[in-house]
Scaffold this motif. Structure first.
Motif, PDB file in Angstrom:
ATOM      1  N   LEU A 104     -20.166  17.215 -57.648  1.00 40.10           N
ATOM      2  CA  LEU A 104     -18.750  17.273 -57.303  1.00 40.10           C
ATOM      3  C   LEU A 104     -18.468  16.594 -55.959  1.00 40.10           C
ATOM      4  O   LEU A 104     -17.406  16.803 -55.357  1.00 40.10           O
ATOM      5  CB  LEU A 104     -18.269  18.726 -57.269  1.00 40.10           C
ATOM      6  N   TYR A 105     -19.399  15.775 -55.522  1.00 46.86           N
ATOM      7  CA  TYR A 105     -19.254  15.069 -54.237  1.00 46.86           C
ATOM      8  C   TYR A 105     -17.978  14.239 -54.200  1.00 46.86           C
ATOM      9  O   TYR A 105     -17.328  14.107 -53.154  1.00 46.86           O
ATOM     10  CB  TYR A 105     -20.482  14.187 -54.023  1.00 46.86           C
ATOM     11  N   HIS A 106     -17.599  13.655 -55.336  1.00 46.66           N
ATOM     12  CA  HIS A 106     -16.445  12.753 -55.394  1.00 46.66           C
ATOM     13  C   HIS A 106     -15.117  13.459 -55.139  1.00 46.66           C
ATOM     14  O   HIS A 106     -14.094  12.790 -54.935  1.00 46.66           O
ATOM     15  CB  HIS A 106     -16.398  12.070 -56.760  1.00 46.66           C
ATOM     16  N   LEU A 107     -15.133  14.788 -55.149  1.00 45.05           N
ATOM     17  CA  LEU A 107     -13.879  15.529 -54.971  1.00 45.05           C
ATOM     18  C   LEU A 107     -13.505  15.734 -53.507  1.00 45.05           C
ATOM     19  O   LEU A 107     -12.378  16.141 -53.216  1.00 45.05           O
ATOM     20  CB  LEU A 107     -13.984  16.893 -55.657  1.00 45.05           C
TER      21      LEU A 107
ATOM     22  N   LEU B 113     -23.017  21.733 -54.737  1.00 44.42           N
ATOM     23  CA  LEU B 113     -22.338  20.822 -55.657  1.00 44.42           C
ATOM     24  C   LEU B 113     -21.639  19.686 -54.928  1.00 44.42           C
ATOM     25  O   LEU B 113     -21.377  18.621 -55.518  1.00 44.42           O
ATOM     26  CB  LEU B 113     -21.315  21.590 -56.499  1.00 44.42           C
ATOM     27  N   PHE B 114     -21.328  19.897 -53.651  1.00 42.95           N
ATOM     28  CA  PHE B 114     -20.592  18.903 -52.870  1.00 42.95           C
ATOM     29  C   PHE B 114     -21.462  18.226 -51.814  1.00 42.95           C
ATOM     30  O   PHE B 114     -20.976  17.389 -51.055  1.00 42.95           O
ATOM     31  CB  PHE B 114     -19.410  19.582 -52.161  1.00 42.95           C
TER      32      PHE B 114
ATOM     33  N   SER C 198     -16.797  13.517 -44.652  1.00 36.77           N
ATOM     34  CA  SER C 198     -16.935  14.487 -43.563  1.00 36.77           C
ATOM     35  C   SER C 198     -16.966  15.916 -44.098  1.00 36.77           C
ATOM     36  O   SER C 198     -17.716  16.759 -43.595  1.00 36.77           O
ATOM     37  CB  SER C 198     -15.782  14.323 -42.562  1.00 36.77           C
ATOM     38  N   THR C 199     -16.162  16.183 -45.111  1.00 37.14           N
ATOM     39  CA  THR C 199     -16.180  17.514 -45.722  1.00 37.14           C
ATOM     40  C   THR C 199     -17.513  17.763 -46.404  1.00 37.14           C
ATOM     41  O   THR C 199     -18.087  18.862 -46.308  1.00 37.14           O
ATOM     42  CB  THR C 199     -15.039  17.659 -46.744  1.00 37.14           C
ATOM     43  N   SER C 200     -18.037  16.755 -47.099  1.00 36.26           N
ATOM     44  CA  SER C 200     -19.340  16.881 -47.745  1.00 36.26           C
ATOM     45  C   SER C 200     -20.440  17.136 -46.714  1.00 36.26           C
ATOM     46  O   SER C 200     -21.336  17.951 -46.953  1.00 36.26           O
ATOM     47  CB  SER C 200     -19.659  15.614 -48.541  1.00 36.26           C
ATOM     48  N   ASP C 201     -20.355  16.434 -45.569  1.00 34.89           N
ATOM     49  CA  ASP C 201     -21.362  16.640 -44.521  1.00 34.89           C
ATOM     50  C   ASP C 201     -21.319  18.079 -44.004  1.00 34.89           C
ATOM     51  O   ASP C 201     -22.367  18.692 -43.755  1.00 34.89           O
ATOM     52  CB  ASP C 201     -21.129  15.663 -43.363  1.00 34.89           C
TER      53      ASP C 201
END
Length: 229
Positions: free
Chosen positions: A138-141, A126-127, A145-148
Motif C-alpha cells: 500500500l506504499y502507493h497510497l 503495508l506502507f 515522507s509519510t512512508s518513511d
C-alpha cells in the motif's frame, strides 16, 4: 453458574476452556512473529511481507472471534474495567486473587494490548519502504515522507512488541512457579483444572468450522484491501 457435581475431596475433572481456533491462533501468531523477525534480520523482505500479511489476517480473525467465538474467547468475558484490573493487580502483591478459568482481568488487558500492538505493527508494514528495492503493498497510497515515518514506526514498535511478549511469557511462568497455576499447557490441550469447591460456569464452545469460516472471511478482507485499494 452451575454447581460442581464432584463430591467433596474428589479432584474435579478438567474443564474444556480454550477452543481449537483460539489455541491455534495463539501459537501461529507466536510462530509468525518469530518468522517476521528472522526474515527481517536476514533481509528476506518478500517472505517478511508474506508473514506480515499472514499476521494481519490472524489479528483480524481474532478481533472477529472476540465477538463470534467461544465464551472464554469473547471480549465481553475477559475485558474487565480498569478498576477491576487494578484491584486484581494489588491482590497479586498480597497473594490474594480470585481464580479465573479464562483470562484474569490483567491478562485480558494484556491480550488487548498485544492485539493492538501487533495490528499497528502489521498495518504500518503495508506502507513501509527500505529506500532500495522493497515497498509495502500500500506504499502507493501515501507520500514518501509519510512512508518513511511509518517505516520508522514499524521498526520502533517492534521493540514494544518484544517487551510485551516478554512480559506475557514472564507472567505465564510467574503463575506456574509462584501461584502454582499452569496457563501454558491449557493453551495446548484446551483443558483447565477447576479448584475444589469452585463452581463450573456454563461455557459455550464454538465449532472449529466456524473458526475456519471466520479465518476465511478475515483472509478475504485482507486480500480485497491489498488487491483493490
Amino acid at each position: 453458574m452451575s454447581e460442581i457435581t464432584e463430591k467433596k475431596g474428589e479432584v474435579p475433572k478438567p474443564i474444556f476452556v480454550w477452543d481449537l481456533p483460539t489455541r491455534l491462533f495463539h501459537w501461529c501468531l507466536a510462530l509468525l512473529i518469530g518468522v517476521s523477525w528472522l526474515t527481517g534480520e536476514m533481509g528476506e523482505m518478500e517472505w517478511h511481507m508474506r508473514s506480515g500479511i499472514a499476521i494481519l489476517t490472524l489479528v483480524l480473525f481474532r478481533l472477529l472471534w472476540g465477538f463470534l467465538g467461544s465464551t472464554t474467547a469473547r471480549f465481553s468475558s475477559f475485558v474487565a474495567s480498569p478498576m477491576t484490573a487494578i484491584t486484581y493487580g494489588r491482590g497479586l502483591l498480597t497473594g490474594k486473587t480470585d481464580r479465573y478459568l479464562g483470562h484474569n482481568p490483567l491478562g485480558g488487558w494484556m491480550v488487548i494490548a498485544l492485539l493492538l500492538i501487533v495490528l499497528v505493527q502489521a498495518s504500518t508494514g503495508l506502507f513501509a519502504n527500505d529506500d532500495i528495492f522493497t515497498e509495502g503493498p500500500l506504499y502507493h497510497l501515501v507520500t514518501k515522507s509519510t512512508s518513511d515515518w511509518l517505516t520508522w514506526l514499524h521498526k520502533t514498535l517492534f521493540n514494544f512488541l518484544l517487551a510485551a511478549a516478554a512480559l506475557h511469557i514472564a507472567a505465564a511462568f510467574f503463575y506456574l512457579l509462584v501461584k502454582k497455576e499452569d496457563l501454558i499447557l491449557p493453551m495446548i490441550h484446551g483443558r483447565k483444572q477447576a479448584g475444589e469447591g469452585e463452581d463450573k460456569p456454563h461455557l459455550v464452545l464454538r465449532h472449529p468450522l466456524l473458526g475456519l469460516l471466520t479465518l476465511a472471511a478475515a483472509g478475504a478482507a485482507v486480500w480485497a484491501v491489498l488487491t483493490f485499494v
